[in-house]
Structures are given as structure tokens and as C-alpha cells.
Write a protein that holds these residues in place. Sequence first.
Motif, short mmCIF file in Angstrom:
data_model
loop_
_atom_site.label_atom_id
_atom_site.label_comp_id
_atom_site.label_asym_id
_atom_site.label_seq_id
_atom_site.Cartn_x
_atom_site.Cartn_y
_atom_site.Cartn_z
N ALA A 148 10.80 30.63 17.43
CA ALA A 148 9.98 30.57 15.66
C ALA A 148 11.36 29.70 14.96
O ALA A 148 10.26 28.86 14.27
N LYS A 149 12.76 30.22 15.18
CA LYS A 149 13.18 28.50 14.04
C LYS A 149 13.23 27.88 14.12
O LYS A 149 13.27 26.68 12.86
N ASN A 153 10.34 26.27 13.22
CA ASN A 153 9.97 26.21 11.55
C ASN A 153 10.97 24.96 10.88
O ASN A 153 11.52 25.35 10.11
N GLY A 204 10.62 24.60 7.45
CA GLY A 204 10.50 25.67 6.18
C GLY A 204 8.49 26.01 5.45
O GLY A 204 8.88 26.92 4.76
N TRP A 205 8.07 25.85 6.34
CA TRP A 205 6.56 26.26 6.11
C TRP A 205 5.82 27.47 6.79
O TRP A 205 4.94 27.51 6.38
N ASN A 206 6.64 27.45 7.93
CA ASN A 206 6.22 29.39 8.57
C ASN A 206 5.11 29.35 8.45
O ASN A 206 4.20 30.11 8.30
N GLY A 207 4.40 28.41 9.22
CA GLY A 207 3.02 28.27 9.60
C GLY A 207 2.20 28.25 8.25
O GLY A 207 1.24 28.89 8.99
#
Length: 52
Positions: free
Chosen positions: A40-41, A44, A47-50
Amino acid sequence: MKNILLTILIIVLVVLFGTVPLSILGKVFEYIGIGLNWFAKTLNFFGWNGII
């Protein structure tokens, strides 16, 4: 008296050997969680977190 001691021995053995597979399974899921957290990191990287 012999039956009581045999019953206690069986219960103790079930408790001791019954928790070993659970602890192994817990370690497996811990490593899967670490891997998914790392994945997941890496996904990402903006840095938008989906949000998109």
C-alpha cells in the motif's frame, strides 16, 4: 483417581498443542499484513491515498 489424572493430562496436552497451530497462523497473518502495508505504501507514491 486414575481417570481424573488422565483427563487432566489430556486437557493439558490439548491446550498446549492446540495453541501451536494458532500461533503459527498468527505469525503468517502478521507477515501478510506487513506485506500488504508495504504494498500500500509503494502504491501511494503520490501521497493521494486513493482519492482519484
